[in-house]
Design a protein around this motif. Sequence first.
Motif, PDB file in Angstrom:
ATOM      1  N   ASP A 176       0.864  -1.172   0.000  1.00  0.00           N
ATOM      2  CA  ASP A 176       0.000   0.000   0.000  1.00  0.00           C
ATOM      3  C   ASP A 176       0.903   1.224   0.000  1.00  0.00           C
ATOM      4  O   ASP A 176       1.675   1.438   0.936  1.00  0.00           O
ATOM      5  CB  ASP A 176      -0.899  -0.018   1.246  1.00  0.00           C
ATOM      6  N   LYS A 177       0.826   2.025  -1.050  1.00  0.00           N
ATOM      7  CA  LYS A 177       1.702   3.191  -1.190  1.00  0.00           C
ATOM      8  C   LYS A 177       1.385   4.283  -0.178  1.00  0.00           C
ATOM      9  O   LYS A 177       2.128   5.245  -0.059  1.00  0.00           O
ATOM     10  CB  LYS A 177       1.608   3.760  -2.611  1.00  0.00           C
ATOM     11  N   ASN A 178       0.300   4.121   0.554  1.00  0.00           N
ATOM     12  CA  ASN A 178      -0.087   5.124   1.550  1.00  0.00           C
ATOM     13  C   ASN A 178       0.075   4.602   2.978  1.00  0.00           C
ATOM     14  O   ASN A 178      -0.643   5.035   3.879  1.00  0.00           O
ATOM     15  CB  ASN A 178      -1.537   5.559   1.308  1.00  0.00           C
ATOM     16  N   THR A 179       0.996   3.674   3.190  1.00  0.00           N
ATOM     17  CA  THR A 179       1.227   3.116   4.511  1.00  0.00           C
ATOM     18  C   THR A 179       1.956   4.131   5.394  1.00  0.00           C
ATOM     19  O   THR A 179       3.081   4.528   5.096  1.00  0.00           O
ATOM     20  CB  THR A 179       2.058   1.810   4.412  1.00  0.00           C
ATOM     21  N   LEU A 180       1.271   4.544   6.465  1.00  0.00           N
ATOM     22  CA  LEU A 180       1.842   5.520   7.384  1.00  0.00           C
ATOM     23  C   LEU A 180       2.199   4.850   8.705  1.00  0.00           C
ATOM     24  O   LEU A 180       1.419   4.056   9.236  1.00  0.00           O
ATOM     25  CB  LEU A 180       0.849   6.661   7.638  1.00  0.00           C
ATOM     26  N   VAL A 181       3.380   5.170   9.218  1.00  0.00           N
ATOM     27  CA  VAL A 181       3.826   4.645  10.506  1.00  0.00           C
ATOM     28  C   VAL A 181       4.246   5.796  11.410  1.00  0.00           C
ATOM     29  O   VAL A 181       4.505   6.912  10.941  1.00  0.00           O
ATOM     30  CB  VAL A 181       4.995   3.638  10.353  1.00  0.00           C
TER      31      VAL A 181
ATOM     32  N   GLY B  84      17.436 -18.403   0.700  1.00  0.00           N
ATOM     33  CA  GLY B  84      17.294 -17.007   1.049  1.00  0.00           C
ATOM     34  C   GLY B  84      16.928 -16.767   2.497  1.00  0.00           C
ATOM     35  O   GLY B  84      16.755 -17.690   3.277  1.00  0.00           O
ATOM     36  N   THR B  85      16.810 -15.484   2.812  1.00  0.00           N
ATOM     37  CA  THR B  85      16.564 -15.041   4.185  1.00  0.00           C
ATOM     38  C   THR B  85      15.460 -13.992   4.185  1.00  0.00           C
ATOM     39  O   THR B  85      15.349 -13.194   3.261  1.00  0.00           O
ATOM     40  CB  THR B  85      17.864 -14.447   4.782  1.00  0.00           C
ATOM     41  N   SER B  86      14.683 -13.995   5.267  1.00  0.00           N
ATOM     42  CA  SER B  86      13.605 -13.029   5.437  1.00  0.00           C
ATOM     43  C   SER B  86      13.692 -12.422   6.834  1.00  0.00           C
ATOM     44  O   SER B  86      13.676 -13.144   7.829  1.00  0.00           O
ATOM     45  CB  SER B  86      12.258 -13.729   5.265  1.00  0.00           C
ATOM     46  N   PHE B  87      13.822 -11.088   6.883  1.00  0.00           N
ATOM     47  CA  PHE B  87      13.777 -10.362   8.146  1.00  0.00           C
ATOM     48  C   PHE B  87      12.410  -9.697   8.219  1.00  0.00           C
ATOM     49  O   PHE B  87      11.964  -9.078   7.246  1.00  0.00           O
ATOM     50  CB  PHE B  87      14.860  -9.284   8.199  1.00  0.00           C
ATOM     51  N   THR B  88      11.755  -9.807   9.361  1.00  0.00           N
ATOM     52  CA  THR B  88      10.481  -9.130   9.566  1.00  0.00           C
ATOM     53  C   THR B  88      10.549  -8.341  10.867  1.00  0.00           C
ATOM     54  O   THR B  88      11.129  -8.793  11.849  1.00  0.00           O
ATOM     55  CB  THR B  88       9.297 -10.115   9.639  1.00  0.00           C
ATOM     56  N   PHE B  89       9.977  -7.139  10.835  1.00  0.00           N
ATOM     57  CA  PHE B  89       9.881  -6.337  12.047  1.00  0.00           C
ATOM     58  C   PHE B  89       8.582  -5.552  12.011  1.00  0.00           C
ATOM     59  O   PHE B  89       7.966  -5.404  10.951  1.00  0.00           O
ATOM     60  CB  PHE B  89      11.096  -5.413  12.209  1.00  0.00           C
ATOM     61  N   THR B  90       8.178  -5.096  13.171  1.00  0.00           N
ATOM     62  CA  THR B  90       6.934  -4.350  13.267  1.00  0.00           C
ATOM     63  C   THR B  90       7.194  -2.882  13.583  1.00  0.00           C
ATOM     64  O   THR B  90       8.207  -2.539  14.200  1.00  0.00           O
ATOM     65  CB  THR B  90       6.009  -4.951  14.344  1.00  0.00           C
ATOM     66  N   LEU B  91       6.270  -2.041  13.147  1.00  0.00           N
ATOM     67  CA  LEU B  91       6.285  -0.611  13.441  1.00  0.00           C
ATOM     68  C   LEU B  91       4.866  -0.191  13.794  1.00  0.00           C
ATOM     69  O   LEU B  91       3.901  -0.734  13.225  1.00  0.00           O
ATOM     70  CB  LEU B  91       6.768   0.200  12.239  1.00  0.00           C
ATOM     71  N   GLU B  92       4.744   0.773  14.680  1.00  0.00           N
ATOM     72  CA  GLU B  92       3.430   1.278  15.076  1.00  0.00           C
ATOM     73  C   GLU B  92       2.767   1.976  13.891  1.00  0.00           C
ATOM     74  O   GLU B  92       3.375   2.810  13.235  1.00  0.00           O
ATOM     75  CB  GLU B  92       3.603   2.271  16.222  1.00  0.00           C
ATOM     76  N   LYS B  93       1.528   1.575  13.646  1.00  0.00           N
ATOM     77  CA  LYS B  93       0.768   2.194  12.565  1.00  0.00           C
ATOM     78  C   LYS B  93       0.342   3.595  13.002  1.00  0.00           C
ATOM     79  O   LYS B  93      -0.098   3.791  14.121  1.00  0.00           O
ATOM     80  CB  LYS B  93      -0.452   1.324  12.228  1.00  0.00           C
ATOM     81  N   ALA B  94       0.498   4.574  12.101  1.00  0.00           N
ATOM     82  CA  ALA B  94       0.100   5.952  12.411  1.00  0.00           C
ATOM     83  C   ALA B  94      -1.414   6.075  12.280  1.00  0.00           C
ATOM     84  O   ALA B  94      -2.031   5.438  11.431  1.00  0.00           O
ATOM     85  CB  ALA B  94       0.792   6.929  11.484  1.00  0.00           C
TER      86      ALA B  94
ATOM     87  N   MET C 114      -1.291  -5.261  10.236  1.00  0.00           N
ATOM     88  CA  MET C 114      -1.611  -6.207  11.300  1.00  0.00           C
ATOM     89  C   MET C 114      -2.434  -5.525  12.396  1.00  0.00           C
ATOM     90  O   MET C 114      -2.173  -5.700  13.575  1.00  0.00           O
ATOM     91  CB  MET C 114      -0.322  -6.784  11.891  1.00  0.00           C
ATOM     92  N   ASP C 115      -3.397  -4.711  12.016  1.00  0.00           N
ATOM     93  CA  ASP C 115      -4.291  -3.979  12.901  1.00  0.00           C
ATOM     94  C   ASP C 115      -3.606  -2.762  13.513  1.00  0.00           C
ATOM     95  O   ASP C 115      -3.719  -1.681  12.982  1.00  0.00           O
ATOM     96  CB  ASP C 115      -4.879  -4.906  13.972  1.00  0.00           C
ATOM     97  N   LYS C 116      -2.849  -2.926  14.599  1.00  0.00           N
ATOM     98  CA  LYS C 116      -2.225  -1.774  15.259  1.00  0.00           C
ATOM     99  C   LYS C 116      -0.787  -1.537  14.813  1.00  0.00           C
ATOM    100  O   LYS C 116      -0.189  -0.521  15.135  1.00  0.00           O
ATOM    101  CB  LYS C 116      -2.273  -1.937  16.771  1.00  0.00           C
ATOM    102  N   VAL C 117      -0.218  -2.511  14.128  1.00  0.00           N
ATOM    103  CA  VAL C 117       1.165  -2.390  13.644  1.00  0.00           C
ATOM    104  C   VAL C 117       1.232  -2.743  12.163  1.00  0.00           C
ATOM    105  O   VAL C 117       0.333  -3.374  11.615  1.00  0.00           O
ATOM    106  CB  VAL C 117       2.153  -3.293  14.434  1.00  0.00           C
ATOM    107  N   ILE C 118       2.324  -2.319  11.560  1.00  0.00           N
ATOM    108  CA  ILE C 118       2.646  -2.718  10.190  1.00  0.00           C
ATOM    109  C   ILE C 118       3.814  -3.692  10.288  1.00  0.00           C
ATOM    110  O   ILE C 118       4.820  -3.402  10.942  1.00  0.00           O
ATOM    111  CB  ILE C 118       3.063  -1.500   9.328  1.00  0.00           C
TER     112      ILE C 118
END
Length: 176
Positions: free
Chosen positions: A57-62, A165-175, A97-101
């Motif tokens: 989503d090009k409008n993802t705000l954190v 391959g490798t996959s790193f995942t982390f979460t950020l607070e959704k704005a 993911m609801d409250k986080v991205i």
Amino acid sequence: MISIISDLEAIAKLESGELEMQMEKFNLYNLVEDVFDLQEVRAKNRKVVLRYGKSMDKNTLVNADKQRIFQVLSNLVVNAIHYGFEGGHVTVSFYDMDKVILVQVRDTGVGISQSELPRIFERFYRVDKSRSREQGGTGLGLAIVKHIIEAHGQTINVNSSPGKGTSFTFTLEKAK
């Protein structure tokens, strides 16, 4: 030597809580675009394609420290380019993911064995010691990444399969 000192200083400040996060609302897609623009030549030299996940989503705000998240994404993308197979790709995806991205940086590269995974966020730890001189770096990048994400009150995880391959995942607070 200067980059090692700078990285060690950053880790010390992150660990001690001295380095305050400058929280702001920003567009995560645009930040990834900036990282891709800066790493385009490096990726081309390794014949690696930088791409966005299909559901982006090009409008993802954190709500996060933009400069520090830029540092996190840059480090993960550079590592993915270095350890990716020639002709492979690095994909950055976001998931609401609801409250986080949830942010994922995935490569098609050499991967990391399961026995090495618990140690990759340690200072100076390198999975492939033979590539240290060839690849450069301080061996502090993933330690800094982990500390930055944790300073945001969030988590980072890694999954990997040798040869795939490798996959790193982390979460950020959704704005809001």
